[in-house]
Design a protein around this motif. Structure first.
Motif, PDB file in Angstrom:
ATOM      1  N   ASP A   1     -19.969 -19.561  31.113  1.00 36.24           N
ATOM      2  CA  ASP A   1     -21.278 -18.958  30.865  1.00 36.24           C
ATOM      3  C   ASP A   1     -21.140 -17.728  29.978  1.00 36.24           C
ATOM      4  OD1 ASP A   1     -22.715 -20.826  32.235  1.00 36.24           O
ATOM      5  OD2 ASP A   1     -23.009 -19.618  34.035  1.00 36.24           O
ATOM      6  N   ASN A   2     -20.151 -16.932  30.271  1.00 37.82           N
ATOM      7  CA  ASN A   2     -19.942 -15.733  29.458  1.00 37.82           C
ATOM      8  C   ASN A   2     -19.629 -16.094  28.010  1.00 37.82           C
ATOM      9  OD1 ASN A   2     -20.475 -13.806  31.390  1.00 37.82           O
ATOM     10  ND2 ASN A   2     -18.359 -13.818  32.164  1.00 37.82           N
TER      11      ASN A   2
ATOM     12  N   ILE B   1     -23.908 -16.951  21.730  1.00 34.78           N
ATOM     13  CA  ILE B   1     -25.319 -16.963  21.339  1.00 34.78           C
ATOM     14  C   ILE B   1     -25.779 -15.552  20.977  1.00 34.78           C
ATOM     15  CG2 ILE B   1     -27.657 -17.309  22.241  1.00 34.78           C
ATOM     16  CD1 ILE B   1     -26.601 -19.791  23.681  1.00 34.78           C
ATOM     17  N   ALA B   2     -25.247 -14.575  21.669  1.00 31.11           N
ATOM     18  CA  ALA B   2     -25.607 -13.189  21.342  1.00 31.11           C
ATOM     19  C   ALA B   2     -25.185 -12.855  19.910  1.00 31.11           C
ATOM     20  CB  ALA B   2     -24.945 -12.236  22.337  1.00 31.11           C
TER      21      ALA B   2
ATOM     22  N   TYR C   1     -30.740 -22.556  32.215  1.00 36.45           N
ATOM     23  CA  TYR C   1     -30.162 -21.622  33.181  1.00 36.45           C
ATOM     24  C   TYR C   1     -29.895 -20.229  32.639  1.00 36.45           C
ATOM     25  CZ  TYR C   1     -27.749 -20.386  37.452  1.00 36.45           C
ATOM     26  OH  TYR C   1     -27.409 -19.804  38.624  1.00 36.45           O
ATOM     27  N   LEU C   2     -29.331 -20.138  31.466  1.00 42.65           N
ATOM     28  CA  LEU C   2     -28.856 -18.830  31.008  1.00 42.65           C
ATOM     29  C   LEU C   2     -29.867 -18.041  30.194  1.00 42.65           C
ATOM     30  CD1 LEU C   2     -25.224 -19.822  29.973  1.00 42.65           C
ATOM     31  CD2 LEU C   2     -25.958 -18.641  32.046  1.00 42.65           C
ATOM     32  N   LYS C   3     -30.784 -18.713  29.589  1.00 43.70           N
ATOM     33  CA  LYS C   3     -31.756 -18.034  28.737  1.00 43.70           C
ATOM     34  C   LYS C   3     -32.411 -16.898  29.518  1.00 43.70           C
ATOM     35  CE  LYS C   3     -35.029 -19.437  25.208  1.00 43.70           C
ATOM     36  NZ  LYS C   3     -36.010 -20.455  24.799  1.00 43.70           N
ATOM     37  N   PRO C   4     -32.500 -15.729  28.902  1.00 41.62           N
ATOM     38  CA  PRO C   4     -32.935 -14.543  29.649  1.00 41.62           C
ATOM     39  C   PRO C   4     -34.336 -14.648  30.243  1.00 41.62           C
ATOM     40  CG  PRO C   4     -31.989 -13.923  27.533  1.00 41.62           C
ATOM     41  CD  PRO C   4     -32.096 -15.413  27.531  1.00 41.62           C
TER      42      PRO C   4
ATOM     43  N   PRO D   1     -32.960  -8.932  40.990  1.00 42.16           N
ATOM     44  CA  PRO D   1     -32.243  -8.588  39.768  1.00 42.16           C
ATOM     45  C   PRO D   1     -31.203  -9.631  39.390  1.00 42.16           C
ATOM     46  CG  PRO D   1     -32.314  -6.718  41.261  1.00 42.16           C
ATOM     47  CD  PRO D   1     -32.868  -7.896  42.000  1.00 42.16           C
ATOM     48  N   SER D   2     -30.602 -10.199  40.374  1.00 40.97           N
ATOM     49  CA  SER D   2     -29.557 -11.159  40.062  1.00 40.97           C
ATOM     50  C   SER D   2     -30.121 -12.433  39.496  1.00 40.97           C
ATOM     51  CB  SER D   2     -28.760 -11.482  41.321  1.00 40.97           C
ATOM     52  OG  SER D   2     -29.575 -12.172  42.241  1.00 40.97           O
ATOM     53  N   SER D   3     -31.383 -12.693  39.830  1.00 41.66           N
ATOM     54  CA  SER D   3     -31.923 -13.981  39.429  1.00 41.66           C
ATOM     55  C   SER D   3     -32.126 -14.060  37.934  1.00 41.66           C
ATOM     56  CB  SER D   3     -33.242 -14.237  40.142  1.00 41.66           C
ATOM     57  OG  SER D   3     -34.213 -13.303  39.724  1.00 41.66           O
ATOM     58  N   SER D   4     -32.364 -12.957  37.303  1.00 39.29           N
ATOM     59  CA  SER D   4     -32.566 -13.039  35.869  1.00 39.29           C
ATOM     60  C   SER D   4     -31.269 -12.807  35.113  1.00 39.29           C
ATOM     61  CB  SER D   4     -33.601 -11.995  35.439  1.00 39.29           C
ATOM     62  OG  SER D   4     -33.140 -10.712  35.765  1.00 39.29           O
ATOM     63  N   ALA D   5     -30.241 -12.536  35.810  1.00 42.51           N
ATOM     64  CA  ALA D   5     -28.944 -12.339  35.157  1.00 42.51           C
ATOM     65  C   ALA D   5     -27.891 -13.108  35.922  1.00 42.51           C
ATOM     66  CB  ALA D   5     -28.586 -10.853  35.130  1.00 42.51           C
TER      67      ALA D   5
END
Length: 362
Positions: A38-39, A45-46, A76-79, A199-203
């Motif tokens: 994921d990282n 993408i960043a 899943y990962l999209k902010p 907070p964890s859910s969006s990151a």
DNA sequence: AAATCCGACAACCGCATCGGA
DNA sequence: TTCCGATGCGGTTGTCGGATT
């Protein structure tokens, strides 16, 4: 045309062949994504932005297909991915849009910001289709859709009202001229358990919840309408005879008696309680639609509210008054319906997220 | 406590479509 | 016009964790 199709098929085959070759050359990973992956994906993408997924897959160091990368990012990962249970507003919108468009998941998802087509599809399959199975009807049948419309949707509206007014009073009617965006933006966030800003859910990458559920709480525990029952008399929202009416009316009207098979295979049941019990499961089992703590708004109160809320919305839930909304019809891709689902949808948008506001036609 | 069931959801697969060469 | 790679979409499967037996 068939020539083109053949060429397409050949192209796809060739493409698949290359994919296979690539897969053999580079040992592709499958299954759940790891934190490291994921990282890698997020960092790539960043730096380079979205898109060009195959290139991304080759250059990022990920041993995944471009498809897999794209899916992981989008789902899943999209902010801006919204996590947690679907709100009643969202559920209502899904029901409404699915009644119009069928399994057009991506199209439906476009109207639910932060929700993915995959999530909506899963919701439909695990919740809605389950109820249809219990009723032994096809989830796409007219009789099931109408049962949803006149039973499930009002329940959702009821729940939405409860969410917005925990003091037990119905919200003031909203009129078309009402400045929804202004009021909605200042309202309290929905009081759902996991729907709260975790907070964890969006990151997800930082949350350390890999290979485990993000939100273990079942949807049925997410409502906060318990306070509504105190101020409102606990009258039944729908009687058994009304439920029976739904079944009979639509089964007969659409000639769908065959797919309403509540008695185990011999056609339409003649037992009101069985039908009522089956339909009752629509709202009370696992669908997060049940009345708040057993107390609900009275039919008249809710109907008044909805009628005042919807511009010209005189046919919403008219089944309770025994009057069909003759003004219905033209309800979407599935043929005529006496129910003004467009108005239900308007109400949903007005009560819900400002982003769900009426956009001049869906 | 162990086994089984089941719901939820992430991930995969096949096919369709798009767009550039 | 055709080819072909990239992307999108919908159906299906796999896996995990909680609930139930």
């Amino acid at each position: 045309m068939s020539q083109r199709k053949g060429a397409m098929a050949a192209a796809v085959t060739a493409s698949k062949h290359r994919e296979d070759q690539e897969a053999m050359m580079v040992e592709l990973r499958r299954g759940p994504w790891t934190l490291e992956e994921d990282n890698l994906l997020m960092n790539y993408i960043a730096c380079h932005g979205e898109g060009r997924w195959n290139l991304l897959a080759r250059c990022s160091g990920l041993k995944r297909t471009g498809k897999s990368c794209r899916l992981r990012w989008l789902n899943y990962l999209k902010p801006d991915i919204k996590r947690g249970n679907l709100t009643p507003e969202e559920q209502l919108l899904i029901l409404e849009l699915h009644s119009k468009w069928g399994n057009r998941w991506s199209r439906i998802a476009q109207h639910l910001p932060g929700r993915t087509d995959n999530e909506i599809k899963n919701y439909w399959r695990t919740r809605v289709q389950k109820q249809a199975r219990q009723l032994r009807v096809d989830a796409n049948s007219a009789v099931f859709r109408d049962a949803v419309r006149c039973y499930w949707m009002p329940r959702l509206l009821e729940k939405m009202a409860a969410h917005h007014h925990g003091d037990g009073e119905l919200p003031p009617p909203l009129h078309p001229s009402h400045n929804i965006a202004g009021t909605a933006s200042s309202r309290s966030p929905p009081a759902h358990g996991s729907q709260q800003e975790d907070p964890s859910s969006s990151a997800p990458a930082a949350s350390g919840h890999y290979l485990q559920q993000v939100d273990p709480s079942p949807s049925t525990s997410t409502t906060s309408g318990s306070t509504t029952s105190a101020a409102l008399p606990p009258v039944p929202c729908f009687s058994e005879s009304e439920l029976r009416w739904v079944v009979d009316q639509y089964g007969a009207a659409y000639g769908y008696t065959d797919d309403l098979d509540l008695d185990g295979g011999a056609g339409v049941v003649d037992d009101d309680s069985a039908a009522a019990a089956a339909l009752d499961s629509l709202g009370l089992d696992g669908l997060d639609l049940g009345p708040a703590d057993g107390g609900v708004y009275s039919d008249a109160t809710l109907l008044d509210y909805l009628n005042a809320t919807c511009a010209g919305g005189t046919t919403v839930m008219t089944m309770m008054g025994g009057v069909h909304g003759a003004a219905g019809g033209g309800d979407g891709d599935y043929g005529p319906s006496p129910w003004r689902t467009d108005e239900l949808g308007q109400t949903a948008r007005k009560l819900g997220d400002p982003q769900h506001q009426w956009r001049g036609g869906i």
